[in-house]
Scaffold this motif. Structure first.
Motif, PDB file in Angstrom:
ATOM      1  N   LEU A   1      10.571  33.562 -27.648  1.00  0.00           N
ATOM      2  CA  LEU A   1       9.383  34.308 -27.249  1.00  0.00           C
ATOM      3  C   LEU A   1       8.166  33.399 -27.330  1.00  0.00           C
ATOM      4  CD1 LEU A   1       7.852  36.984 -26.655  1.00  0.00           C
ATOM      5  CD2 LEU A   1       7.813  37.369 -29.134  1.00  0.00           C
TER       6      LEU A   1
ATOM      7  N   ARG B   1      17.726  30.763 -13.331  1.00  0.00           N
ATOM      8  CA  ARG B   1      17.270  31.881 -14.152  1.00  0.00           C
ATOM      9  C   ARG B   1      17.510  33.194 -13.433  1.00  0.00           C
ATOM     10  NH1 ARG B   1      10.691  30.803 -13.950  1.00  0.00           N
ATOM     11  NH2 ARG B   1      10.378  31.426 -11.759  1.00  0.00           N
TER      12      ARG B   1
ATOM     13  N   ALA C   1      16.125  37.242 -13.805  1.00  0.00           N
ATOM     14  CA  ALA C   1      15.349  38.311 -14.420  1.00  0.00           C
ATOM     15  C   ALA C   1      16.011  39.649 -14.083  1.00  0.00           C
ATOM     16  CB  ALA C   1      13.915  38.288 -13.907  1.00  0.00           C
TER      17      ALA C   1
ATOM     18  N   PRO D   1       4.162  35.318 -17.564  1.00  0.00           N
ATOM     19  CA  PRO D   1       5.076  36.454 -17.785  1.00  0.00           C
ATOM     20  C   PRO D   1       6.199  36.512 -16.767  1.00  0.00           C
ATOM     21  CG  PRO D   1       2.819  37.145 -18.132  1.00  0.00           C
ATOM     22  CD  PRO D   1       2.750  35.734 -17.608  1.00  0.00           C
ATOM     23  N   GLU D   2       5.925  36.086 -15.550  1.00  0.00           N
ATOM     24  CA  GLU D   2       6.966  36.121 -14.517  1.00  0.00           C
ATOM     25  C   GLU D   2       8.044  35.064 -14.715  1.00  0.00           C
ATOM     26  OE1 GLU D   2       3.630  36.032 -14.065  1.00  0.00           O
ATOM     27  OE2 GLU D   2       3.094  34.777 -12.316  1.00  0.00           O
ATOM     28  N   ASP D   3       7.870  34.187 -15.694  1.00  0.00           N
ATOM     29  CA  ASP D   3       8.934  33.241 -16.039  1.00  0.00           C
ATOM     30  C   ASP D   3       9.970  33.869 -16.962  1.00  0.00           C
ATOM     31  OD1 ASP D   3       6.383  30.746 -16.260  1.00  0.00           O
ATOM     32  OD2 ASP D   3       7.837  30.993 -14.638  1.00  0.00           O
ATOM     33  N   THR D   4       9.708  35.085 -17.416  1.00  0.00           N
ATOM     34  CA  THR D   4      10.643  35.771 -18.297  1.00  0.00           C
ATOM     35  C   THR D   4      11.974  36.002 -17.590  1.00  0.00           C
ATOM     36  OG1 THR D   4       8.895  36.879 -19.549  1.00  0.00           O
ATOM     37  CG2 THR D   4      11.074  37.916 -19.560  1.00  0.00           C
TER      38      THR D   4
ATOM     39  N   GLN E   1      17.668  33.382 -23.515  1.00  0.00           N
ATOM     40  CA  GLN E   1      16.575  34.256 -23.113  1.00  0.00           C
ATOM     41  C   GLN E   1      15.235  33.571 -23.328  1.00  0.00           C
ATOM     42  OE1 GLN E   1      16.624  37.590 -21.838  1.00  0.00           O
ATOM     43  NE2 GLN E   1      14.427  37.185 -21.535  1.00  0.00           N
ATOM     44  N   VAL E   2      14.397  33.624 -22.316  1.00  0.00           N
ATOM     45  CA  VAL E   2      13.008  33.185 -22.415  1.00  0.00           C
ATOM     46  C   VAL E   2      12.129  34.395 -22.108  1.00  0.00           C
ATOM     47  CG1 VAL E   2      11.205  31.737 -21.416  1.00  0.00           C
ATOM     48  CG2 VAL E   2      13.498  30.796 -21.805  1.00  0.00           C
ATOM     49  N   THR E   3      11.264  34.729 -23.044  1.00  0.00           N
ATOM     50  CA  THR E   3      10.361  35.854 -22.867  1.00  0.00           C
ATOM     51  C   THR E   3       8.932  35.373 -23.034  1.00  0.00           C
ATOM     52  OG1 THR E   3      12.006  37.401 -23.744  1.00  0.00           O
ATOM     53  CG2 THR E   3       9.722  38.154 -23.662  1.00  0.00           C
ATOM     54  N   VAL E   4       8.125  35.615 -22.013  1.00  0.00           N
ATOM     55  CA  VAL E   4       6.715  35.227 -22.042  1.00  0.00           C
ATOM     56  C   VAL E   4       5.882  36.503 -22.108  1.00  0.00           C
ATOM     57  CG1 VAL E   4       4.894  33.899 -20.943  1.00  0.00           C
ATOM     58  CG2 VAL E   4       7.296  33.222 -20.641  1.00  0.00           C
ATOM     59  N   SER E   5       5.268  36.717 -23.245  1.00  0.00           N
ATOM     60  CA  SER E   5       4.547  37.964 -23.455  1.00  0.00           C
ATOM     61  C   SER E   5       3.529  37.795 -24.570  1.00  0.00           C
ATOM     62  CB  SER E   5       5.526  39.086 -23.819  1.00  0.00           C
ATOM     63  OG  SER E   5       4.833  40.282 -24.141  1.00  0.00           O
TER      64      SER E   5
END
Length: 115
Positions: free
Chosen positions: A11, A38, A40, A87-90, A110-114
């Protein structure tokens, strides 16, 4: 067979950075390229970046200038440096090793950008 193992997801806040690693082992003879894809939720799996054994790279337009793929041939490892994350890289990021007639995928990280 070729085994591919990813690491480094997590994260991160928007604008932050992460580095993913992908190690290949087993019968790695004749692997001509490795790359990152990736996926999503609700989307198809898409190419993020790819690098050949000779060092030629290819990037998705959406990550150009922000992501950098590199490889350490001695370690059979590929890296994806991700900067200025959005965020759209999540997504779940998958590593793939390519050999003529075969491709070998990792289980994903998992990659979460938030915020």
């Amino acid at each position: 067979q070729v085994q591919v193992v990813e690491s480094g997801g997590g994260l991160v806040q928007p604008g932050g950075s992460l580095r993913l690693s992908c190690a290949a082992s087993g019968n790695i003879f004749s692997i001509y390229a490795m790359g990152w894809y990736r996926q999503a939720p609700g989307n198809e799996r898409e190419l993020v970046a790819r690098i050949t054994s000779g060092g030629i790279t290819k990037y998705a337009d959406s990550v150009k200038g922000r992501f950098t793929i590199s490889r350490d041939n001695a370690k059979n490892t590929v890296y994806l440096q991700m900067n200025s994350l959005k965020p759209e890289d999540t997504a779940v990021y998958y590593c793939v090793a390519l050999r003529t007639g075969s491709d070998y995928w990792g289980q994903g990280t998992q990659v979460t950008v938030s915020s």
